[in-house]
Each structure stands twice: as structure tokens, then as C-alpha cells.
Design an enzyme around this catalytic site. Structure first.
Site, mmCIF file in Angstrom:
data_model
loop_
_atom_site.group_PDB
_atom_site.id
_atom_site.type_symbol
_atom_site.label_atom_id
_atom_site.label_comp_id
_atom_site.label_asym_id
_atom_site.label_seq_id
_atom_site.Cartn_x
_atom_site.Cartn_y
_atom_site.Cartn_z
ATOM 1 N N HIS A 21 0.835 -1.195 0.000
ATOM 2 C CA HIS A 21 0.000 0.000 0.000
ATOM 3 C C HIS A 21 0.876 1.253 0.000
ATOM 4 O O HIS A 21 0.836 2.059 0.943
ATOM 5 C CB HIS A 21 -0.920 0.000 1.227
ATOM 6 C CG HIS A 21 -1.917 -1.118 1.230
ATOM 7 N ND1 HIS A 21 -1.578 -2.394 1.589
ATOM 8 C CD2 HIS A 21 -3.238 -1.142 0.914
ATOM 9 C CE1 HIS A 21 -2.651 -3.174 1.498
ATOM 10 N NE2 HIS A 21 -3.666 -2.445 1.095
ATOM 11 N N GLU A 37 -17.988 -3.353 24.410
ATOM 12 C CA GLU A 37 -17.167 -4.556 24.539
ATOM 13 C C GLU A 37 -15.913 -4.505 23.679
ATOM 14 O O GLU A 37 -14.874 -5.062 24.061
ATOM 15 C CB GLU A 37 -18.002 -5.796 24.190
ATOM 16 C CG GLU A 37 -19.081 -6.127 25.200
ATOM 17 C CD GLU A 37 -20.374 -5.364 24.985
ATOM 18 O OE1 GLU A 37 -21.292 -5.496 25.828
ATOM 19 O OE2 GLU A 37 -20.476 -4.623 23.978
ATOM 20 N N SER A 97 -6.641 -4.884 10.813
ATOM 21 C CA SER A 97 -8.089 -4.919 10.895
ATOM 22 C C SER A 97 -8.487 -3.535 11.397
ATOM 23 O O SER A 97 -8.239 -3.185 12.555
ATOM 24 C CB SER A 97 -8.560 -6.006 11.862
ATOM 25 O OG SER A 97 -9.963 -6.066 11.893
ATOM 26 N N HIS A 103 -23.051 -16.076 32.434
ATOM 27 C CA HIS A 103 -24.411 -16.270 31.941
ATOM 28 C C HIS A 103 -24.409 -17.093 30.638
ATOM 29 O O HIS A 103 -25.079 -16.762 29.668
ATOM 30 C CB HIS A 103 -25.113 -14.931 31.738
ATOM 31 C CG HIS A 103 -25.382 -14.211 33.031
ATOM 32 N ND1 HIS A 103 -24.362 -13.820 33.865
ATOM 33 C CD2 HIS A 103 -26.543 -13.847 33.626
ATOM 34 C CE1 HIS A 103 -24.881 -13.224 34.930
ATOM 35 N NE2 HIS A 103 -26.203 -13.232 34.825
#
Length: 613
Positions: free
Chosen positions: A33, A358, A120, A407
Site C-alpha cells: 500500500h 465490549e 483490521s 451467563h
């Protein structure tokens, strides 16, 4: 570098050198790039020569600044900077993107000066927030964190989680340098060269913003100096040209991710090769402070008592905090449920509330571990899926993270499927060199929570909402990679393999089978990855039949971990996998297990079918 003494000619020449080296390296590789690197060359030239404080001979000096290329595709610019700093040889650029080369297509910590893998998009700035948090709240050091961002990645929601968090914490030691070159991978970006549009948005999150010409070295220098004096994080919005300096590609669409069509002509147009070497300002060496370590006494629970594994996790984590000064905890605004609130109450200075963000939680954990801290990050298992790409990239970085998902499964009861982690075992098992643990009682949870701190890589602990009977005494040991055989005899006809809540269902099933004259071995496979192959092979050899049962979708979890254990076996047992087969609704925990086909009666039926009676 003082604004009054800025050497415009030298900095301009250094920027051109970085462009030339970017063009050359991409030409050697036949890919890369270079145009994305050329737009930010002047920004990085001024930073390297005048503002970055870094000792390339002592990369572990805790006084060093941090530089993260959030736009990791511009890796060749970073490598050109390393050449200019004398950290790598010019000849090493020839091996860019080649097998075995440290100069990968996107930066990784294969190079000692790279903190984390990027590429990413949308991850570098959130991780930079974590690094800056360590300096501001934990270490009280004056290093700075510089993050080179692309304008395209400002479309990522994770970037705005980072802007919000940094603004809230007033991280004045963090500077985002946004390369606004207006061209993305396939065309123009959302706001093009409208730096004001970005400034208004970022400024609304409490950041100081500066709009500049990203090719004017004096403006760049002044902006960096201004950022250093700000009382809050700074975003420098630099208008640039992609492919700057080469007419064939300058501000031209369709040139992203390609070597230049004629490198020799491009290099000539840029003024030819140069050999400028920059004496980067190195901070005074500071010896890393070792953490304070004391002997751990983990919580213990009486056999037969009932305790939720999430509670044992929170209590053990708090105990760890007493004996290890390097333990930090991050929460996604569910600390009452995950029980990390226990740690917050006792160790508030090492607790980081990330709110319902998160991605930022995991990114901050990655940043904290860059600085040598041992982070435990916890939320509902279901909500960790939002941050999966951050976990994936953390593995690429070789990061050390302790993650907890509470959970898990249908056993949470009436909250319904939106709150149920039913995919987590599968996606954590798929992470490179991960460890996946699923305890069934309080004492096992305590041991495994403590063991995570001593392990490496991505460690995931799955916990359960309801209280469960304590099966093991506190003197038991639970090595990672091990398992426990809870029932066994020489006349066993079938093996029942569970983990977490299904261990209890398997034990109940074994009792029912015994009443019917069928002896069943019960294996608690608390280490889902790495799995205890030897115990599974022995059980299969003895019984010839295996039933696996998990509070998880059937794909990718415990059952598949067991099947994977037999890929190199000489004989294969008959295997029945029990997992959640239908979308759950809202009802009590016991009914959920029944409806999902993973309760003791379902296990009995599967075992009797395998045995044939």
C-alpha cells in the site's frame, strides 16, 4: 523540536525519503500500500525527527513513547521510518512481504518496536486508549501514545467507542493523527476532505481537535507541540493526498493496495533515493518496576454447598488482586452479574469501567497488557461476540488476556436467547493458541481463575449463572489440559462427558443408568482446550461409547472438542453429541435444560440408545 527551530528542508526531504522507500519496498514485493503510505509520510517524518521519544536499542524501556499504526496497511511507511531511525537496514526492505521476513504486509510484534498487530481497521486507536490509560491511571508516567489513523476507519463503531472513552478519561497523553486523504479502498470516503466534519464529531466527545495541511511540515510540527500541551486527548486532522508526490497516482482512484506502475519513474519524480538518518530522541532509561507478589490463598467452598461459578470467579479474582499488584480488571457495565464488582470494591484503582462497549473493553485490555499488566476482562458470554475480531487480532499480536464470559447457555433461565452465550466455546476454541476452561463448581473455578494468571495467550473462562453444588474438595488440583473422572468402574459400558452445568446432569444420568443396570463413566472435561486426550482415549477404549453433553450449540463446542481428540486415534468409539438444538425461549433453568435436550433424562436416553438397552 521547537517550532522556532523547525528545519523545514530536512523534514521535507525526510518525508520524500519515506515515500521513496515505500515505493521501493512495494516494488520489491509486487504488492503493498505505497499510496496510503505516501499520504502520511510528512506526518511521520515530523513525528520521528522532532516529537517521538523512543530508544530503539531498548524497546522495553517503560519511558518510551508508543506509536501504533491503526491504518496498518501503511506498514511500509512504518518500516521506512525504521530505516531512517537506523533500526533496520535499507536492504531489509527488499524482503518486505516475503516468507520469513519480519516486515509483514501489516505490522506485527515480530518486530520489537511494534506493540500490537494492526490491519483490521478500527483497532489501533482503541488499543492506544488502553496504553494511555496505563500511563495515566496506573503508572503515572509521562510517555505519550501516538496513533496514526486512516480516514476510512472512522466509519468503524469501535473508533467512536475509543473517542468516547478517551474523552471521558481526559487522556491528554493520547494523540490521534488522522490521515484524511479522502480515498478509501474503492472510492471516496464518507466525508472526503471535510476535516471540519470529523472535528465536530470528535470534538463532541471531549477531544481537542486541530485541522492542518498534512503536507506542511511547519503546521504538523505546531500541531504536535499543541497536542503535548493540551489537557485532553488531541485529534490532528490532516488533509493529505493519497499517492502524494507522484503524478501518476496522486489523489487518483483505483490505486489502493497496489505497487506503483513504474517505480523508477516514481522515484525519480520524488527526487531520487536519500540516506537521511534520524537521531530519534531517546528518553532516559527507567528500569521496569516488578509487580509485588505474595502467596495466594484462594477462596474455598465446602463440598455439598451451592455456589455459582461466577461468584467463585469474582471472589478469587479479588483474592488475586490482594497478592498480585499487576492484576487489573475491566468490566462492560455488568460487574454486579459477573461479580467483578467484588474486585472493584477492594481494588478500585485497578478496576476499569468500560461501560457497554465490549470492543473498547477488549482493546483496552490489549493495551494494558502491552505495558505489562495482567488484565481480566469480563462480560456476558453472549456479548463477547461483539468483540470477537479484537480477540482474533489479540492472538495475532501474541497478547496475554484473561477473559471471562458469564451467563453462558440456556441455564440462565427466563432472560431468553438474547442473553445466552451459545456460541462462545466454538469461537474461543477457534482462536490461535487459546485456552478454554469451563468449571462446574466453586473450588474448580477458584483454581482455574488463579491458573489463568500464570498461563499465556488468550485464556477464556466460561461461568454459569445459577448456584451449583460443590463437587470437589479445595485440596483437588485442576491442571490446564486435564479432566476429572467422577465415576468409573471396570464394567462401564458408556462414557458421559460434560463440562460446567452438564457435569451435574451427567452425574444424575449416571445414577439413573445404574438403577437400570448400566454402568456409566463420567468425565468432567473442564479444560475444553487443550483437551485431555489421554483420558478420553482410555474411556473410549474401556467403554466403546461416548455421550457428550453441553449447554451450547452442537457446533464447535465440547462435543467437537471430544471428536477432535480422536482424529489420530486407531479406533473410534460410537459418539452421540447432545447440544442445544432449538432456539430457546423464556422459562426456568430446569425447563430450559429439558427443552434443549441436555438434561439428565436426555443423557439417559442417548446412553441407552448407544448401549442398546
Amino acid at each position: 523540536m521547537s517550532v522556532a527551530t523547525v528545519d523545514r528542508e530536512m523534514l521535507t526531504e525526510l518525508g520524500q525519503q519515506l515515500r521513496v522507500d515505500a515505493v521501493r519496498a512495494a516494488d520489491f514485493a509486487g504488492s503493498g500500500h505505497p499510496t496510503s503510505s505516501m499520504s502520511a509520510a510528512d506526518l511521520m517524518a515530523v513525528l520521528l525527527a522532532g516529537h517521538l521519544r523512543y530508544d530503539f536499542e531498548a524497546s522495553q524501556n517503560p519511558a518510551n513513547d508508543h506509536l501504533i499504526f491503526s491504518k496498518g496497511h501503511a506498514s511500509v511507511l512504518l518500516y521506512a521510518m525504521y530505516v531512517a531511525a537506523g533500526a533496520i537496514s535499507e536492504d531489509e526492505l527488499r524482503w518486505y512481504r516475503s516468507s520469513g521476513s519480519r516486515l509483514e504486509g501489516h505490522p506485527t510484534p515480530a518486530l520489537p518496536w511494534v506493540d500490537v498487530a494492526t490491519g483490521s481497521l478500527g483497532q489501533g486507536l482503541p488499543i492506544g486508549v488502553g496504553i494511555a490509560l496505563a500511563g495515566r491511571r496506573l503508572e503515572h508516567r509521562d510517555y505519550r501514545t501516538w496513533v496514526l489513523c486512516g480516514d476510512s476507519e472512522l466509519a468503524e463503531g469501535s473508533m467512536w467507542e475509543a473517542f468516547e472513552h478517551a474523552g471521558y478519561e481526559r487522556l491528554s497523553n493520547l494523540t490521534a493523527i488522522v490521515d484524511v486523504n479522502r480515498l478509501g479502498q474503492r472510492g471516496t470516503t464518507r466525508h472526503g476532505w471535510d476535516t471540519g466534519a470529523y472535528a465536530r464529531r470528535i470534538g463532541a466527545f471531549g477531544w481537542h481537535t486541530i485541522e492542518i495541511d498534512g503536507h506542511d511540515v511547519e503546521q504538523i510540527d505546531r500541531a504536535y507541540a499543541e497536542a503535548a500541551e493540551a489537557d485532553r486527548p488531541t485529534a490532528i486532522l490532516a488533509r493529505t493526498h493519497k499517492g502524494r508526490g507522484v503524478s501518476a497516482v496522486d489523489d487518483t482512484e483505483g490505486q489502493h493496495g497496489k505497487a506503483l506502475p513504474n517505480a523508477d519513474e516514481a522515484i525519480a519524480e520524488l527526487g531520487g533515493r536519500r540516506s537521511i538518518r534520524v537521531d530519534v530522541t531517546a528518553p532516559e532509561y527507567e528500569r521496569p518496576a516488578p509487580p509485588r507478589l505474595h502467596t495466594l490463598s484462594i477462596p474455598t467452598y465446602s463440598e455439598g454447598a451451592e455456589v455459582a461459578t461466577r461468584t467463585a470467579f469474582g471472589e478469587t479474582l479479588t483474592a488475586l488482586g490482594r497478592v498480585r499488584s499487576d492484576i487489573v480488571v475491566l468490566d462492560g457495565e455488568v460487574s454486579d452479574s459477573t461479580r467483578t464488582g467484588y474486585f472493584e470494591k477492594e481494588h478500585p484503582d485497578r478496576f476499569f469501567e468500560c461501560y457497554i462497549a465490549e470492543q473498547q473493553m477488549i482493546a483496552a485490555a490489549v493495551g494494558l497488557q502491552v505495558r505489562g499488566w495482567v488484565p481480566y476482562a469480563a462480560t456476558f458470554a453472549a456479548f463477547l461476540s461483539r468483540a470477537y475480531d479484537f480477540v482474533r487480532m489479540a492472538a495475532v499480536s501474541g497478547a496475554d488476556l484473561c477473559l471471562m464470559g458469564s451467563h453462558a447457555g440456556v441455564s440462565i433461565g427466563p432472560d431468553g436467547p438474547s442473553q445466552m452465550g451459545l456460541e462462545d466455546l466454538a469461537f474461543f476454541r477457534a482462536v490461535w493458541r487459546s485456552t478454554v476452561l469451563y468449571p462446574c463448581d466453586g473450588n474448580q473455578t477458584a483454581h482455574l481463575t488463579a491458573a489463568m494468571a500464570e498461563h499465556s495467550g488468550i485464556r477464556y473462562l466460561r461461568t454459569t449463572r445459577p448456584d451449583l453444588p460443590v463437587l470437589y474438595g479445595p485440596e483437588e488440583s485442576f491442571p490446564i489440559g486435564g479432566s476429572k473422572v467422577l465415576r468409573s468402574s471396570s464394567s462401564d459400558e458408556v462414557t458421559l462427558v460434560g463440562a460446567g452445568i452438564t457435569v451435574h446432569e451427567a452425574l444424575a444420568a449416571a445414577d439413573s443408568l445404574a438403577d437400570a443396570g448400566i454402568r456409566a463413566r463420567v468425565v468432567d472435561l473442564y479444560s475444553v482446550k487443550p483437551v485431555d486426550i489421554a483420558t478420553l482415549h482410555a474411556a473410549a477404549a474401556d467403554t466403546g461409547r461416548v455421550v457428550t453433553v453441553e449447554d451450547h450449540w452442537p457446533q464447535g463446542g465440547l462435543g467437537d472438542a471430544v471428536l477432535d481428540a480422536f482424529t489420530s486415534a486407531t479406533t473410534m468409539p460410537k459418539v452421540t453429541k447432545l447440544g442445544v438444538l432449538a432456539m430457546p425461549g423464556s422459562t426456568g433453568a430446569a425447563e430450559q435444560l429439558q427443552h434443549a435436550g441436555i438434561d439428565s433424562s436426555a443423557i439417559v436416553d442417548a446412553a441407552r440408545t448407544l448401549v442398546g438397552r
